[in-house]
Design a protein around this motif. Sequence first.
Motif, PDB file in Angstrom:
ATOM      1  N   ILE A   6       7.586  -2.836  -3.596  1.00 10.69           N
ATOM      2  CA  ILE A   6       7.415  -1.394  -3.760  1.00 10.69           C
ATOM      3  C   ILE A   6       6.276  -1.112  -4.741  1.00 10.69           C
ATOM      4  N   ILE A   9       3.063  -1.601  -2.896  1.00  6.63           N
ATOM      5  CA  ILE A   9       2.762  -0.450  -2.036  1.00  6.63           C
ATOM      6  C   ILE A   9       2.118   0.650  -2.874  1.00  6.63           C
ATOM      7  N   ASN A  10       2.701   0.931  -4.039  1.00  8.62           N
ATOM      8  CA  ASN A  10       2.177   1.978  -4.910  1.00  8.62           C
ATOM      9  C   ASN A  10       0.791   1.633  -5.443  1.00  8.62           C
ATOM     10  N   ALA A  13      -1.666   2.205  -2.704  1.00  8.38           N
ATOM     11  CA  ALA A  13      -1.861   3.638  -2.468  1.00  8.38           C
ATOM     12  C   ALA A  13      -2.791   4.249  -3.512  1.00  8.38           C
ATOM     13  N   GLN A  29      -1.081  -3.256   3.411  1.00  9.24           N
ATOM     14  CA  GLN A  29      -0.428  -1.973   3.155  1.00  9.24           C
ATOM     15  C   GLN A  29       0.388  -1.536   4.371  1.00  9.24           C
ATOM     16  N   ALA A  30      -0.158  -1.688   5.564  1.00  9.20           N
ATOM     17  CA  ALA A  30       0.549  -1.296   6.782  1.00  9.20           C
ATOM     18  C   ALA A  30       1.819  -2.131   6.975  1.00  9.20           C
ATOM     19  N   ARG A  33       4.417  -1.076   4.321  1.00  6.71           N
ATOM     20  CA  ARG A  33       4.989   0.230   4.660  1.00  6.71           C
ATOM     21  C   ARG A  33       5.979   0.115   5.806  1.00  6.71           C
ATOM     22  N   LYS A  34       5.633  -0.695   6.801  1.00  6.15           N
ATOM     23  CA  LYS A  34       6.537  -0.891   7.935  1.00  6.15           C
ATOM     24  C   LYS A  34       7.845  -1.531   7.463  1.00  6.15           C
ATOM     25  N   TYR A  36       9.100  -1.384   4.468  1.00  8.00           N
ATOM     26  CA  TYR A  36       9.797  -0.396   3.655  1.00  8.00           C
ATOM     27  C   TYR A  36      10.551   0.598   4.538  1.00  8.00           C
ATOM     28  N   LEU A  37       9.897   1.095   5.570  1.00 10.49           N
ATOM     29  CA  LEU A  37      10.555   2.047   6.473  1.00 10.49           C
ATOM     30  C   LEU A  37      11.757   1.432   7.169  1.00 10.49           C
TER      31      LEU A  37
END
Length: 72
Positions: A6, A9-10, A13, A29-30, A33-34, A36-37
């Motif tokens: 996490i 990711i931040n 970003a 990053q992609a 994020r995937k 994480y979702l």
Amino acid sequence: MDNIKIDRINTLAHKQKSVGLTEEEKKEQAELRKEYLEAVKENLRASLNNVSIKEADGSITDLGKKFGNKND
């Protein structure tokens, strides 16, 4: 998902907003994020599977038993 991912990711970003990302960083990053979702969706499903509704007639409907075993 752990806090290290996490935080990454931040970090990505913030870097994207300030100086931009390399192609490798964009892919990372992609993927993060995937992941994480998917973790969020899994947690939401688990929470919703523990929801029960009290019907107007006083009976209890366990939504986890009624809908939880269906595949998306």
